[in-house]
Design an enzyme around this catalytic site. Structure first.
Site, PDB file in Angstrom:
ATOM      1  N   CYS A 102      31.370 -21.769 -33.782  1.00  0.00           N
ATOM      2  CA  CYS A 102      30.130 -22.242 -34.396  1.00  0.00           C
ATOM      3  C   CYS A 102      29.007 -22.205 -33.363  1.00  0.00           C
ATOM      4  O   CYS A 102      29.184 -22.592 -32.216  1.00  0.00           O
ATOM      5  CB  CYS A 102      30.337 -23.613 -35.025  1.00  0.00           C
ATOM      6  SG  CYS A 102      29.494 -24.970 -34.255  1.00  0.00           S
ATOM      7  N   GLU A 103      27.862 -21.667 -33.809  1.00  0.00           N
ATOM      8  CA  GLU A 103      26.768 -21.465 -32.865  1.00  0.00           C
ATOM      9  C   GLU A 103      26.061 -22.766 -32.496  1.00  0.00           C
ATOM     10  O   GLU A 103      25.263 -22.802 -31.573  1.00  0.00           O
ATOM     11  CB  GLU A 103      25.757 -20.449 -33.414  1.00  0.00           C
ATOM     12  CG  GLU A 103      24.964 -20.923 -34.607  1.00  0.00           C
ATOM     13  CD  GLU A 103      24.039 -19.835 -35.132  1.00  0.00           C
ATOM     14  OE1 GLU A 103      24.223 -18.660 -34.755  1.00  0.00           O
ATOM     15  OE2 GLU A 103      23.142 -20.170 -35.917  1.00  0.00           O
ATOM     16  N   HIS A 104      26.367 -23.844 -33.245  1.00  0.00           N
ATOM     17  CA  HIS A 104      25.703 -25.112 -32.946  1.00  0.00           C
ATOM     18  C   HIS A 104      26.395 -25.879 -31.836  1.00  0.00           C
ATOM     19  O   HIS A 104      25.740 -26.523 -31.026  1.00  0.00           O
ATOM     20  CB  HIS A 104      25.647 -25.993 -34.205  1.00  0.00           C
ATOM     21  CG  HIS A 104      24.961 -25.326 -35.346  1.00  0.00           C
ATOM     22  ND1 HIS A 104      25.556 -25.131 -36.569  1.00  0.00           N
ATOM     23  CD2 HIS A 104      23.732 -24.784 -35.428  1.00  0.00           C
ATOM     24  CE1 HIS A 104      24.714 -24.505 -37.377  1.00  0.00           C
ATOM     25  NE2 HIS A 104      23.609 -24.283 -36.706  1.00  0.00           N
ATOM     26  N   HIS A 171      36.216 -26.390 -39.558  1.00  0.00           N
ATOM     27  CA  HIS A 171      35.311 -26.380 -38.405  1.00  0.00           C
ATOM     28  C   HIS A 171      35.692 -27.509 -37.461  1.00  0.00           C
ATOM     29  O   HIS A 171      35.642 -28.686 -37.851  1.00  0.00           O
ATOM     30  CB  HIS A 171      33.862 -26.569 -38.883  1.00  0.00           C
ATOM     31  CG  HIS A 171      33.329 -25.381 -39.626  1.00  0.00           C
ATOM     32  ND1 HIS A 171      32.271 -24.626 -39.162  1.00  0.00           N
ATOM     33  CD2 HIS A 171      33.716 -24.803 -40.787  1.00  0.00           C
ATOM     34  CE1 HIS A 171      32.030 -23.646 -40.015  1.00  0.00           C
ATOM     35  NE2 HIS A 171      32.888 -23.732 -41.008  1.00  0.00           N
TER      36      HIS A 171
HETATM   37  N1  LIG Z   1      25.826 -24.428 -42.628  1.00  0.00           N
HETATM   38  C1  LIG Z   1      26.634 -24.471 -41.586  1.00  0.00           C
HETATM   39  N2  LIG Z   1      26.568 -25.528 -40.772  1.00  0.00           N
HETATM   40  C2  LIG Z   1      27.409 -25.543 -39.730  1.00  0.00           C
HETATM   41  C3  LIG Z   1      28.324 -24.544 -39.440  1.00  0.00           C
HETATM   42  N3  LIG Z   1      29.002 -24.900 -38.322  1.00  0.00           N
HETATM   43  C4  LIG Z   1      28.514 -26.082 -37.961  1.00  0.00           C
HETATM   44  N4  LIG Z   1      27.542 -26.497 -38.792  1.00  0.00           N
HETATM   45  C5  LIG Z   1      26.717 -27.707 -38.854  1.00  0.00           C
HETATM   46  O1  LIG Z   1      25.602 -27.598 -38.030  1.00  0.00           O
HETATM   47  C6  LIG Z   1      24.950 -28.856 -38.092  1.00  0.00           C
HETATM   48  C7  LIG Z   1      24.162 -29.134 -36.832  1.00  0.00           C
HETATM   49  O2  LIG Z   1      23.496 -30.314 -37.113  1.00  0.00           O
HETATM   50  P1  LIG Z   1      22.801 -31.255 -36.010  1.00  0.00           P
HETATM   51  O3  LIG Z   1      22.409 -32.536 -36.688  1.00  0.00           O
HETATM   52  O4  LIG Z   1      21.747 -30.462 -35.317  1.00  0.00           O
HETATM   53  O5  LIG Z   1      23.982 -31.466 -34.969  1.00  0.00           O
HETATM   54  P2  LIG Z   1      24.855 -32.757 -34.720  1.00  0.00           P
HETATM   55  O6  LIG Z   1      23.972 -33.917 -34.374  1.00  0.00           O
HETATM   56  O7  LIG Z   1      25.912 -32.405 -33.727  1.00  0.00           O
HETATM   57  O8  LIG Z   1      25.473 -33.027 -36.161  1.00  0.00           O
HETATM   58  P3  LIG Z   1      26.853 -33.677 -36.596  1.00  0.00           P
HETATM   59  O9  LIG Z   1      27.901 -32.582 -36.572  1.00  0.00           O
HETATM   60  O10 LIG Z   1      26.603 -34.166 -37.994  1.00  0.00           O
HETATM   61  O11 LIG Z   1      27.172 -34.778 -35.627  1.00  0.00           O
HETATM   62  C8  LIG Z   1      26.065 -29.853 -38.387  1.00  0.00           C
HETATM   63  O12 LIG Z   1      25.804 -30.404 -39.662  1.00  0.00           O
HETATM   64  C9  LIG Z   1      27.331 -28.980 -38.429  1.00  0.00           C
HETATM   65  O13 LIG Z   1      28.302 -29.457 -39.346  1.00  0.00           O
HETATM   66  C10 LIG Z   1      28.358 -23.435 -40.306  1.00  0.00           C
HETATM   67  O14 LIG Z   1      29.111 -22.466 -40.144  1.00  0.00           O
HETATM   68  N5  LIG Z   1      27.493 -23.441 -41.368  1.00  0.00           N
HETATM   69 ZN   LIG Z   2      29.561 -26.823 -35.048  1.00  0.00          ZN
END
Ligand SMILES: Nc1nc2c(ncn2[C@@H]2O[C@H](COP(=O)(O)OP(=O)(O)OP(=O)(O)O)[C@@H](O)[C@H]2O)c(=O)[nH]1
Ligand SMILES: [Zn+2]
Length: 213
Positions: A102-104, A171
């Site tokens: 996952c890129e996040h 994920h």
């Molecule tokens: N749509 C989508 N979202 C993803 C994917 N992989 C990870 N995410 C989401 O990317 C989002 C990033 O949200 P942020 O609020 O910026 O990050 P965060 O504070 O770490 O969020 P949480 O995971 O809710 O704790 C999260 O809701 C993840 O679940 C994917 O393949 N598709």
């Molecule tokens: Zn992620």
């Protein structure tokens, strides 16, 4: 086959049929490893203790492997094995293992992809479908984009009557951190052409849920 070639070690590179993957680019490995030495320190670890000595380099190699899809050309993979064939029924390759990042959060997501197409004068070597899935999955991704990229690549390269892609993944960023849901599975889908029709789409969905037994 030339025996010498067959026995040649593939240590630091892999000949992937037609594309040489420069998996372990030493300069890149060194640069990434330097950062990981610092990251270990920032995490409160001692990068000079024995168990961690080679860790920055290992992580760098692992990351380079997990993103080696950037070095692959998925359209070229398909073009390398397209055959004229008068077969006009749906071709389904299901249960293709997917490992992506996952890129996040740079955490893995993994599961299965199911891909179908309806030929329009050309079929493609079956193994090339999972190869295309891998070429896009082995990059930093979101599941939705991965799904669309696979669909678009097959549609644009093979020009079939239609393409269908369904991906189901867990994920780790939602399981081992964050919301900590251990069993949730995300399903994404993408369709073109004939798969817009309810009947065709239903046949695909029936085939990917059917068991061989
Ligand atoms: N749509 C989508 N979202 C993803 C994917 N992989 C990870 N995410 C989401 O990317 C989002 C990033 O949200 P942020 O609020 O910026 O990050 P965060 O504070 O770490 O969020 P949480 O995971 O809710 O704790 C999260 O809701 C993840 O679940 C994917 O393949 N598709
Ligand atoms: Zn992620």
């Amino acid at each position: 086959m030339n025996i010498t070639d067959h026995e040649a070690p593939l240590d630091d590179e892999q000949i992937d049929g037609y594309i040489k993957i420069d998996r372990y680019n030493p300069a890149k490995i060194n640069r990434i490893a330097t950062h990981y030495q610092d990251i270990l320190q920032q995490l409160g670890e001692d990068p000079s203790r024995q168990g961690l000595l080679k860790t920055p380099e290992r992580v760098a190699k692992a990351l380079q492997y997990l993103t080696h899809g950037y070095d692959l050309d998925p359209a070229e993979i398909l073009r390398s094995a397209m055959f004229e064939e008068d077969y006009s029924q749906m071709v389904v390759v299901k249960d293709i293992e997917v490992y992506s990042m996952c890129e996040h959060h740079l955490l893995p997501f993994f599961g299965k992809a199911h891909v179908a197409y309806i030929p329009n004068g050309h079929i493609v070597g079956l193994s090339k479908i999972p190869r295309v899935v891998d070429a896009f999955a082995r990059r930093l991704q979101v599941q939705e984009r991965l799904t669309n990229e696979i669909r678009d690549c097959i549609q644009e390269t093979l020009s079939p009557v239609g393409v269908a892609v369904v991906i189901e993944c867990k994920h780790l960023c939602m399981a081992m951190r964050g919301i900590q849901k251990q069993n949730s599975v995300t399903t994404t889908s993408a369709f073109t052409g004939a798969f817009a029709q309810e009947r065709t789409r239903a046949e695909f969905l029936r085939l990917i849920t059917a068991s061989l037994d």
